[in-house]
Design a protein around this motif. Structure first.
Motif, PDB file in Angstrom:
ATOM      1  N   CYS A  41      42.084  43.824  36.190  1.00  0.00           N
ATOM      2  CA  CYS A  41      42.509  42.800  37.149  1.00  0.00           C
ATOM      3  C   CYS A  41      42.337  41.414  36.545  1.00  0.00           C
ATOM      4  O   CYS A  41      43.192  40.541  36.730  1.00  0.00           O
ATOM      5  CB  CYS A  41      41.716  42.922  38.447  1.00  0.00           C
ATOM      6  N   PHE A  45      46.150  40.248  36.570  1.00  0.00           N
ATOM      7  CA  PHE A  45      46.601  39.283  37.587  1.00  0.00           C
ATOM      8  C   PHE A  45      47.123  37.995  36.951  1.00  0.00           C
ATOM      9  O   PHE A  45      48.231  37.551  37.267  1.00  0.00           O
ATOM     10  CB  PHE A  45      45.477  38.967  38.587  1.00  0.00           C
ATOM     11  N   VAL A 115      48.549  47.017  36.146  1.00  0.00           N
ATOM     12  CA  VAL A 115      48.169  45.934  37.055  1.00  0.00           C
ATOM     13  C   VAL A 115      49.051  44.707  36.799  1.00  0.00           C
ATOM     14  O   VAL A 115      49.533  44.069  37.738  1.00  0.00           O
ATOM     15  CB  VAL A 115      46.666  45.597  36.882  1.00  0.00           C
ATOM     16  N   SER A 119      51.618  43.496  39.628  1.00  0.00           N
ATOM     17  CA  SER A 119      51.308  42.208  40.258  1.00  0.00           C
ATOM     18  C   SER A 119      52.439  41.214  40.012  1.00  0.00           C
ATOM     19  O   SER A 119      52.709  40.376  40.866  1.00  0.00           O
ATOM     20  CB  SER A 119      49.953  41.662  39.819  1.00  0.00           C
ATOM     21  N   VAL A 122      54.783  41.899  42.810  1.00  0.00           N
ATOM     22  CA  VAL A 122      54.283  41.400  44.089  1.00  0.00           C
ATOM     23  C   VAL A 122      54.412  39.872  44.156  1.00  0.00           C
ATOM     24  O   VAL A 122      54.856  39.308  45.159  1.00  0.00           O
ATOM     25  CB  VAL A 122      52.807  41.820  44.282  1.00  0.00           C
ATOM     26  N   LEU A 123      54.040  39.204  43.056  1.00  0.00           N
ATOM     27  CA  LEU A 123      53.989  37.742  43.073  1.00  0.00           C
ATOM     28  C   LEU A 123      55.373  37.109  42.959  1.00  0.00           C
ATOM     29  O   LEU A 123      55.579  35.972  43.365  1.00  0.00           O
ATOM     30  CB  LEU A 123      53.089  37.238  41.941  1.00  0.00           C
ATOM     31  N   ILE A 149      47.966  34.069  43.342  1.00  0.00           N
ATOM     32  CA  ILE A 149      47.031  35.201  43.325  1.00  0.00           C
ATOM     33  C   ILE A 149      46.245  35.241  44.638  1.00  0.00           C
ATOM     34  O   ILE A 149      46.076  36.298  45.238  1.00  0.00           O
ATOM     35  CB  ILE A 149      46.087  35.106  42.106  1.00  0.00           C
ATOM     36  N   ARG A 153      46.889  38.137  47.844  1.00  0.00           N
ATOM     37  CA  ARG A 153      45.691  38.972  47.721  1.00  0.00           C
ATOM     38  C   ARG A 153      45.865  40.374  48.306  1.00  0.00           C
ATOM     39  O   ARG A 153      45.412  41.353  47.695  1.00  0.00           O
ATOM     40  CB  ARG A 153      44.475  38.284  48.343  1.00  0.00           C
ATOM     41  N   LEU A 156      47.965  42.372  46.064  1.00  0.00           N
ATOM     42  CA  LEU A 156      47.275  42.617  44.804  1.00  0.00           C
ATOM     43  C   LEU A 156      46.177  43.671  44.941  1.00  0.00           C
ATOM     44  O   LEU A 156      45.897  44.401  43.990  1.00  0.00           O
ATOM     45  CB  LEU A 156      46.699  41.315  44.250  1.00  0.00           C
ATOM     46  N   VAL A 159      47.822  46.817  44.507  1.00  0.00           N
ATOM     47  CA  VAL A 159      48.062  46.994  43.068  1.00  0.00           C
ATOM     48  C   VAL A 159      46.802  47.518  42.379  1.00  0.00           C
ATOM     49  O   VAL A 159      46.840  48.470  41.602  1.00  0.00           O
ATOM     50  CB  VAL A 159      48.501  45.658  42.427  1.00  0.00           C
TER      51      VAL A 159
END
Lengths: 235, 261
Positions: A41, A45, A115, A119, A122-123, A149, A153, A156, A159
């Motif tokens: 992470c 991340f 990860v 991520s 997601v981001l 981030i 959250r 994540l 994730v």
């Protein structure tokens, strides 16, 4: 068939009696995989956020590369880490081979790309929403990454759970660099492989049940978290 | 209300500024030969415009006239295909953008509490925690959200969300406030509150550029009006003159409620 029922009986017996060997193995598994997850992470991340925030030249290639690293076979990663950590290898002087540290390194190499790639996905959606507002406010890239981030959250954590699930269930990499040494580097998956081949089905099944329970709880946890996030409209 | 606006541009085509000194004010927007072309289509094309540096400028025009693009261009969020934009004596860019704040049609709020949304902007500036908190309280009180400071921002109603976005925009004490149809489809109470805050900010020396296609709202707010149509600046002048006697056919039709294509 009798073996089958007997194995289950033995398995539940071991779990219920709190067998020391059993829980030592479970403990080491969790320690190794959680540590690998933490490192992944910390690496994944920021990489995911960076790939979203910075539109540098060759970004598409980097994303494709990270994505394809998600599908790397654990055995091959184990082999590569083995080569690096073995006595003749470039980091052989550290003497890490066949230690939990080596297993943490192998699992980190295995799941950090997962990860990072997940991520980024997601981001990316979050960035599409925030980008113009952040540029209007003059938010620096570093702060934008951090804000993505923090605000992503809940996504994540999902994730991270996916990464943890992959790490804890993986056998190929840890058996090569760890060696499945009793009381030292024996984790749930390597123990299951060994006990099954030895014919100690009770121990193998007990570990299997615990591993399955962990996998299920991880998924339930992810679902619960999503529900909380949606209730606060933070999803 | 617009009649009472103390400062109004004198001329329409060029030089809304009254004195040479006005040209130095951060709100003195000037642009020349501004064009934005996307995929071969000319979306914005303005030969020359100088805005009054102090008034509330309302940008009007039918949908697709290029109002939002105009706002993004002068804020420096999108680069023009060609042309030249400056605020005061400074070319449009990061330096000018940092003295401005923009409120978007759809508020973009962080997935945090109401107070954290304000603090996110305040943290950029120096100041102790206590100072930031005091400023945050002051801003939330101003937009009528003092009681909701700890609520998740995204659970607010549409009107409350936009008021929060306005408070966040004001948190930076901008010299220029840009608003892109901020009150479209909001509840009347929020509309009124936002209009009052915008007028109050203008009275406190903030240059306001307000995009709307609500004629009633334009009449309430405008010191001067720029009317856009098909990406072109059709006319620009004092609000009183514009509403009393628009010079272009398009503006006439628009003000009389006819559909302008």
């Amino acid at each position: 068939m009798q073996d089958f029922a007997g194995a289950f009986g033995l398995a539940f017996g071991l779990i219920a009696s709190g067998d020391a060997d059993l829980f030592e193995i479970v403990g080491l598994s969790m320690r190794v995989s959680l540590m690998a997850l933490l490192l992944s992470c910390l690496i994944g991340f920021p990489i995911g956020a960076l790939l979203v925030v910075r539109k540098f030249f060759g970004r598409g290639i980097v994303i494709a590369l990270v994505n394809s690293m998600m599908g790397f076979p654990p055995v091959v990663i184990g082999l590569l880490i083995y080569l690096v950590l073995s006595r003749a290898g470039p980091m052989g002087w550290l003497g890490l081979l066949y230690s939990p540290t080596a297993m943490i390194i192998a699992q980190t190499v295995l799941i950090a790309p997962i990860v990072a790639a997940l991520s980024r996905q997601v981001l990316e959606a979050l960035q599409a929403e925030y980008d113009e507002q952040f540029r209007s406010l003059g938010i620096s890239r570093g702060r934008a990454m951090l804000a993505l981030i923090v605000d992503g959250r809940y996504g994540l954590v999902t994730v991270a759970l996916a990464g943890f699930g992959r790490a804890v269930a993986e056998v190929g990499a840890v058996i090569i660099v760890g060696g499945n040494i009793e009381h030292l580097t024996r984790v749930m998956t390597t123990a299951i492989a060994l006990e099954t081949s030895k014919g100690d089905l009770g121990m193998a099944l007990a570990l299997g049940i615990i591993l399955m329970s962990i996998a299920i709880s991880v998924n339930l946890g992810a679902g619960a978290l999503r529900a909380i996030a949606e209730r606060q409209a933070y999803a | 209300m617009p009649d009472a606006a103390p400062l109004m541009p004198r001329k329409t085509s060029d030089g809304g500024s009254k004195t040479p000194r006005d040209r130095l004010l951060p709100g003195a927007l000037r642009l020349e030969r501004l064009a934005l072309q996307v995929a071969g289509r000319l979306l914005v094309n303005i030969e020359k415009l100088t805005l009054d540096p102090r008034s509330v400028t309302v940008i009007m025009g039918p949908n697709g006239a290029g109002k939002s693009l105009f706002l993004r261009l002068v804020h420096g969020l999108i680069p023009p295909t060609q042309g030249w934009i400056s605020w005061g004596e400074v070319a449009c860019g990061e330096a000018t953008r940092s003295t401005q704040a923009m409120v978007f049609q759809k508020p973009v709020l962080l997935r945090r509490s109401v107070a954290a949304n304000i603090d996110f902007v305040l943290r950029r500036r120096a100041g102790t925690k206590a100072e930031r908190r005091a400023r945050c309280d002051e801003l939330l009180t101003r937009v009528g959200l003092a009681g909701q400071a700890q609520q998740p921002a995204r659970l607010l109603s549409g009107g409350e969300q936009q008021r929060l976005a306005l408070a966040r925009a004001l948190a930076t004490r901008p010299k220029v406030l840009l608003l892109d149809e901020p009150t479209a489809s909001l509840d009347p109470a929020s509309v009124q509150m936002i209009e009052q805050i915008v007028l109050a900010s203008s009275a406190e020396q903030t240059k306001v550029i307000f995009v709307t296609h609500d004629v009633g709202q334009a009449r309430r707010l405008a010191g001067d009006v720029a009317f856009l149509h098909h990406g072109q600046l059709v006319e620009y002048g004092p609000a009183t003159a514009f509403f009393a006697n628009p010079s272009s056919e398009a503006a006439k039709a628009y003000l009389s409620g006819r559909i302008v294509l």
